[in-house]
Motif scaffolding. Structure first.
Motif, PDB file in Angstrom:
ATOM      1  N   GLY A 183     -18.968 -24.281 -74.446  1.00 27.83           N
ATOM      2  CA  GLY A 183     -18.296 -24.394 -75.784  1.00 27.83           C
ATOM      3  C   GLY A 183     -17.163 -23.503 -75.859  1.00 27.83           C
ATOM      4  N   LEU A 184     -16.650 -23.423 -77.092  1.00 29.96           N
ATOM      5  CA  LEU A 184     -15.558 -22.630 -77.346  1.00 29.96           C
ATOM      6  C   LEU A 184     -15.843 -21.198 -77.644  1.00 29.96           C
ATOM      7  CD1 LEU A 184     -12.528 -22.859 -77.862  1.00 29.96           C
ATOM      8  CD2 LEU A 184     -12.593 -23.372 -80.076  1.00 29.96           C
ATOM      9  N   LYS A 185     -15.948 -20.302 -76.337  1.00 27.85           N
ATOM     10  CA  LYS A 185     -16.248 -18.936 -76.455  1.00 27.85           C
ATOM     11  C   LYS A 185     -15.031 -18.079 -75.891  1.00 27.85           C
ATOM     12  CE  LYS A 185     -21.170 -19.543 -76.140  1.00 27.85           C
ATOM     13  NZ  LYS A 185     -22.496 -19.354 -75.196  1.00 27.85           N
ATOM     14  N   LEU A 186     -14.944 -17.004 -76.395  1.00 24.58           N
ATOM     15  CA  LEU A 186     -13.983 -16.247 -76.003  1.00 24.58           C
ATOM     16  C   LEU A 186     -14.484 -14.792 -75.634  1.00 24.58           C
ATOM     17  CD1 LEU A 186     -10.624 -16.088 -75.840  1.00 24.58           C
ATOM     18  CD2 LEU A 186     -10.858 -14.890 -78.376  1.00 24.58           C
ATOM     19  N   ALA A 187     -14.081 -14.205 -74.766  1.00 24.04           N
ATOM     20  CA  ALA A 187     -14.507 -12.517 -74.505  1.00 24.04           C
ATOM     21  C   ALA A 187     -13.291 -11.861 -74.452  1.00 24.04           C
ATOM     22  CB  ALA A 187     -14.938 -12.800 -72.894  1.00 24.04           C
ATOM     23  N   THR A 188     -13.522 -10.676 -74.919  1.00 23.36           N
ATOM     24  CA  THR A 188     -12.395  -9.750 -74.997  1.00 23.36           C
ATOM     25  C   THR A 188     -13.056  -8.176 -74.256  1.00 23.36           C
ATOM     26  OG1 THR A 188     -12.875  -8.939 -77.349  1.00 23.36           O
ATOM     27  CG2 THR A 188     -11.524 -10.688 -77.134  1.00 23.36           C
ATOM     28  N   ILE A 189     -12.151  -7.444 -73.971  1.00 25.38           N
ATOM     29  CA  ILE A 189     -12.547  -6.234 -73.487  1.00 25.38           C
ATOM     30  C   ILE A 189     -11.574  -5.305 -73.842  1.00 25.38           C
ATOM     31  CG2 ILE A 189     -11.518  -6.342 -71.124  1.00 25.38           C
ATOM     32  CD1 ILE A 189     -14.256  -4.563 -70.053  1.00 25.38           C
ATOM     33  N   ALA A 190     -11.925  -3.974 -74.540  1.00 26.93           N
ATOM     34  CA  ALA A 190     -10.908  -3.153 -74.993  1.00 26.93           C
ATOM     35  C   ALA A 190     -11.202  -1.652 -74.535  1.00 26.93           C
ATOM     36  CB  ALA A 190     -11.042  -2.874 -76.517  1.00 26.93           C
ATOM     37  N   SER A 191     -10.442  -0.726 -74.627  1.00 26.46           N
ATOM     38  CA  SER A 191     -10.543   0.510 -73.982  1.00 26.46           C
ATOM     39  C   SER A 191     -11.655   1.068 -74.593  1.00 26.46           C
ATOM     40  CB  SER A 191      -9.003   1.402 -74.339  1.00 26.46           C
ATOM     41  OG  SER A 191      -8.549   1.474 -75.679  1.00 26.46           O
ATOM     42  N   ASP A 192     -12.141   0.886 -75.681  1.00 27.57           N
ATOM     43  CA  ASP A 192     -13.477   1.488 -76.022  1.00 27.57           C
ATOM     44  C   ASP A 192     -14.618   1.199 -75.154  1.00 27.57           C
ATOM     45  OD1 ASP A 192     -13.979  -1.092 -76.801  1.00 27.57           O
ATOM     46  OD2 ASP A 192     -14.030  -0.963 -78.818  1.00 27.57           O
ATOM     47  N   ASN A 193     -14.317   0.567 -74.015  1.00 28.88           N
ATOM     48  CA  ASN A 193     -15.239   0.342 -73.072  1.00 28.88           C
ATOM     49  C   ASN A 193     -16.391  -0.853 -73.438  1.00 28.88           C
ATOM     50  OD1 ASN A 193     -14.083   2.241 -71.460  1.00 28.88           O
ATOM     51  ND2 ASN A 193     -15.557   3.653 -71.989  1.00 28.88           N
ATOM     52  N   ILE A 194     -15.930  -1.655 -74.488  1.00 28.38           N
ATOM     53  CA  ILE A 194     -16.664  -2.813 -75.183  1.00 28.38           C
ATOM     54  C   ILE A 194     -16.641  -4.034 -74.748  1.00 28.38           C
ATOM     55  CG2 ILE A 194     -17.837  -3.411 -77.072  1.00 28.38           C
ATOM     56  CD1 ILE A 194     -19.119  -0.648 -76.334  1.00 28.38           C
ATOM     57  N   LEU A 195     -17.307  -4.839 -74.070  1.00 29.24           N
ATOM     58  CA  LEU A 195     -17.017  -6.309 -73.907  1.00 29.24           C
ATOM     59  C   LEU A 195     -17.678  -7.063 -75.012  1.00 29.24           C
ATOM     60  CD1 LEU A 195     -16.376  -8.747 -71.906  1.00 29.24           C
ATOM     61  CD2 LEU A 195     -18.631  -8.329 -70.956  1.00 29.24           C
ATOM     62  N   ARG A 196     -16.836  -7.941 -75.645  1.00 32.33           N
ATOM     63  CA  ARG A 196     -17.069  -8.695 -76.992  1.00 32.33           C
ATOM     64  C   ARG A 196     -17.176 -10.108 -76.397  1.00 32.33           C
ATOM     65  NH1 ARG A 196     -14.724  -4.092 -78.684  1.00 32.33           N
ATOM     66  NH2 ARG A 196     -15.774  -2.903 -80.308  1.00 32.33           N
ATOM     67  N   ILE A 197     -18.066 -11.148 -77.038  1.00 28.95           N
ATOM     68  CA  ILE A 197     -18.359 -12.196 -76.935  1.00 28.95           C
ATOM     69  C   ILE A 197     -18.260 -12.911 -78.107  1.00 28.95           C
ATOM     70  CG2 ILE A 197     -19.812 -13.956 -75.846  1.00 28.95           C
ATOM     71  CD1 ILE A 197     -18.502 -12.042 -73.638  1.00 28.95           C
ATOM     72  N   TYR A 198     -17.327 -13.626 -78.522  1.00 31.38           N
ATOM     73  CA  TYR A 198     -17.130 -14.651 -79.668  1.00 31.38           C
ATOM     74  C   TYR A 198     -17.548 -16.041 -79.287  1.00 31.38           C
ATOM     75  CZ  TYR A 198     -14.626 -10.467 -81.192  1.00 31.38           C
ATOM     76  OH  TYR A 198     -14.389  -9.201 -81.413  1.00 31.38           O
ATOM     77  N   GLU A 199     -17.815 -16.705 -80.574  1.00 29.29           N
ATOM     78  CA  GLU A 199     -18.038 -18.070 -80.364  1.00 29.29           C
ATOM     79  C   GLU A 199     -17.442 -18.873 -81.802  1.00 29.29           C
ATOM     80  OE1 GLU A 199     -21.596 -21.426 -79.402  1.00 29.29           O
ATOM     81  OE2 GLU A 199     -22.245 -19.656 -80.080  1.00 29.29           O
ATOM     82  N   CYS A 200     -16.742 -19.975 -81.431  1.00 34.26           N
ATOM     83  CA  CYS A 200     -16.303 -20.608 -82.553  1.00 34.26           C
ATOM     84  C   CYS A 200     -17.293 -21.446 -83.284  1.00 34.26           C
ATOM     85  CB  CYS A 200     -15.295 -21.337 -82.297  1.00 34.26           C
ATOM     86  SG  CYS A 200     -14.198 -22.283 -83.654  1.00 34.26           S
ATOM     87  N   ILE A 201     -17.446 -21.242 -84.758  1.00 43.05           N
ATOM     88  CA  ILE A 201     -18.626 -21.840 -85.254  1.00 43.05           C
ATOM     89  C   ILE A 201     -18.131 -23.218 -85.674  1.00 43.05           C
ATOM     90  CG2 ILE A 201     -20.029 -21.860 -87.213  1.00 43.05           C
ATOM     91  CD1 ILE A 201     -20.583 -19.774 -84.897  1.00 43.05           C
ATOM     92  N   ASP A 202     -16.819 -23.179 -86.112  1.00 38.21           N
ATOM     93  CA  ASP A 202     -16.225 -24.527 -86.639  1.00 38.21           C
ATOM     94  C   ASP A 202     -14.979 -25.043 -85.905  1.00 38.21           C
ATOM     95  OD1 ASP A 202     -15.145 -26.854 -88.037  1.00 38.21           O
ATOM     96  OD2 ASP A 202     -14.528 -25.680 -90.061  1.00 38.21           O
ATOM     97  N   GLN A 203     -15.301 -25.700 -84.770  1.00 35.32           N
ATOM     98  CA  GLN A 203     -14.176 -26.155 -84.077  1.00 35.32           C
ATOM     99  C   GLN A 203     -13.137 -27.073 -84.629  1.00 35.32           C
ATOM    100  OE1 GLN A 203     -15.441 -27.737 -80.166  1.00 35.32           O
ATOM    101  NE2 GLN A 203     -17.059 -25.875 -79.978  1.00 35.32           N
TER     102      GLN A 203
END
Length: 527
Positions: free
Chosen positions: A150-170
């Motif tokens: 699916g349309l998912k996006l991962a980001t990682i920042a200098s706060d050491n947190i890996l975040r996973i997002y998903e598009c609800i309305d493509q």
């Protein structure tokens, strides 16, 4: 032979990233000048012309990536302004609708070096569809998941947190949901529940529990001594966890986590067979953690890749003796119970610490003994030593998971600030059968202590300069590394399993090739 091309004056400042689309005909670049540019390949001449450009962020842009074309012309960018953004290419009619609806559109590309003339307006624009602003630090890497998830996006920042997002309305790309946020640094090295032995589980029991029922004690004699022993173990566990948590806080906020020294990167596993799996690294530890995302929105640590000589390189916890796993167990003196260290990462001791001071708490009747105080000192000293060692480790600046192409193993490449490029050969876990006789793939057997994912071997090669990017070709057979020396080096495996240099190209060679382009001399000899 290596065929090269050169885009002169692509940006007004340092170019931080470049990414090809699925077909290799368009190139997205980003820069410290806060702008993103889209370049189109002119196949007849082999030259690149700027198709669109716009100011994408309020600070330098660190990364840019393309989504799979089945979702349209979509890119994502991340920046030092602590945001990640999703952009979609749309025709002028959609641009007008977006502006009327309050949307934000990127500017056109006219007038850029190598682009269209100043009086020519491009036929398309890029519209800002969504802004992810949850990060508490600069966003350093961004990557779309393989399209079959699916349309998912991962980001990682200098706060050491890996975040996973998903598009609800493509259809509109405007609604994204934060599925998970994972603290990579404090992520347990192994998520196998059976890593906690029975004795450790007793030591981690809630302070209001009595162990007499489980031990058959009714009071008096040896049973009473057993009760006191378990209460003492609980007190020691709480003391150790307090020291470990304090050390983790120092490591998070100390000099070792400075952005100038750290590296934050991620890469998705390209193989659909194993489900949503990705590798991530954060901070200065030089450690990579491979994480599996589950449909229940939980995450499981499959393997930890630690290049330090003191760590081992296969998977599978072994609490009773020296580990032969890729998990990084505490050094001697750091913690007598590895499970307590793991529990501190999963926030279990917070509940214990909060309850230990209540009236009736068993630990309130047993103050810390001299031995537990000695363990506190040992744990604190070992934690400080470990933090100093982590500062000296070289941060990982780039990660790339190779396409499997039918191989029974995985290849993960890492690039570090010390100029090292490492190729990890990883054996995934075996399939398990459910009650219907069907194979279940990618799920951990929580009742088994057998190793799952493991490292077969690790090969280290030297780029000779700090590595800024590593990337595989489409078949996962050739690895490229780019460094601060202005050179791109290619690496290829030999029949005996060694990785050797297959050639390199530098900026000066590209310039010479460009000057000789009129005579079609665009090929550069490999080393």
């Amino acid at each position: 032979m290596i065929q090269t091309g050169l885009i002169q004056h692509a940006h007004d400042d340092l170019v931080t990233d470049a990414s090809y689309d699925f077909y290799g005909l368009r190139l997205a670049t980003c820069s410290l000048d806060q702008r993103v540019k889209i370049w189109q390949l002119e196949e007849s001449s082999g030259s690149w012309r700027v198709q669109d450009e716009w100011k994408a962020h309020e600070a330098p842009v660190s990364k840019v990536c393309w989504a799979h074309p089945e979702f349209g012309s979509v890119i994502a960018s991340c920046s030092f302004d602590r945001t990640a953004k999703v952009w979609e290419q749309a025709p002028p009619s959609a641009l007008l609708d977006s502006q009327l609806g309050g949307g934000t559109a990127g500017g056109g590309g006219g007038g850029a070096p190598g682009g269209s003339s100043a009086g020519t307006q491009p036929a398309t624009r890029w519209i800002e569809r969504n802004v992810m602003a949850e990060s508490k630090g600069t966003v350093r890497d961004v990557a779309f998941a393989p399209h079959y998830f699916g349309l998912k996006l991962a980001t990682i920042a200098s706060d050491n947190i890996l975040r996973i997002y998903e598009c609800i309305d493509q259809s509109s790309l405007t609604t994204w949901q934060l599925l998970q946020d994972i603290d990579v640094v404090n992520l347990p090295s192994s998520s196998t529940p059976t890593y906690y032995s029975r004795a450790h589980t007793l030591a981690l029991g809630t302070p209001t529990q009595t162990f007499s029922s489980s031990l058959g004690a009714t009071g008096g004699g040896p049973e009473k001594n057993n009760y006191a022993d378990h209460a003492q173990a609980l007190s020691q566990g709480l003391a150790q966890n307090a020291a470990i948590n304090a050390a983790n806080d120092r490591a998070r906020h100390g000099v070792g986590n400075r952005e100038a020294d750290g590296g934050w990167s991620l890469s998705w596993c390209k193989d659909r067979y194993w489900g949503g799996v990705l590798a991530a690294s954060a901070g200065t530890s030089g450690v990579v953690k491979i994480v599996q995302l589950t449909p229940s929105r939980r995450h499981v640590t499959l393997l930890t890749l630690d290049p330090s000589p003191s760590s081992s390189t296969t998977s599978g916890p072994n609490p009773s003796g020296p580990s032969t796993s890729g998990i990084s167990l505490p050094p001697p003196g750091h913690a007598s119970h590895p499970s307590l260290s793991e529990a501190s990462s999963s926030n279990l001791p917070n509940t214990l610490a909060g309850a230990s001071g209540r009236p009736g708490s068993s630990s309130s009747h047993f103050p810390p003994t001299p031995s537990s105080q000695h363990q506190i000192q040992n744990a604190t000293q070992a934690s400080s030593s470990t933090s100093a060692q982590n500062i000296n480790k070289s941060a990982i600046t780039s990660l790339s998971w190779a396409p499997s192409c039918g191989r029974s193993y995985h290849l993960v490449a890492t690039g570090s600030r010390d100029g090292s490029v490492r190729i990890w050969k990883i054996q995934p876990g075996e399939e398990t059968e459910n009650g219907n006789g069907d194979e279940e793939v990618g799920e951990r057997d929580v009742d088994s202590e057998d190793p799952k994912w493991s490292v077969i071997n690790m090969i280290k090669v030297e780029h000779k300069s700090a590595v800024s990017r590593v990337e595989w070709n489409v078949t996962g057979t050739i690895l490229s590394s780019a460094g601060n020396d202005g050179r791109i080096r290619l690496w290829k495996a030999t029949p005996d399993g060694e990785w050797k240099s297959a050639g390199s190209i530098g900026v000066e060679q590209a310039e010479e090739s460009e000057r000789g382009s009129q005579t079609d001399q665009r090929d550069v000899e490999m080393e």
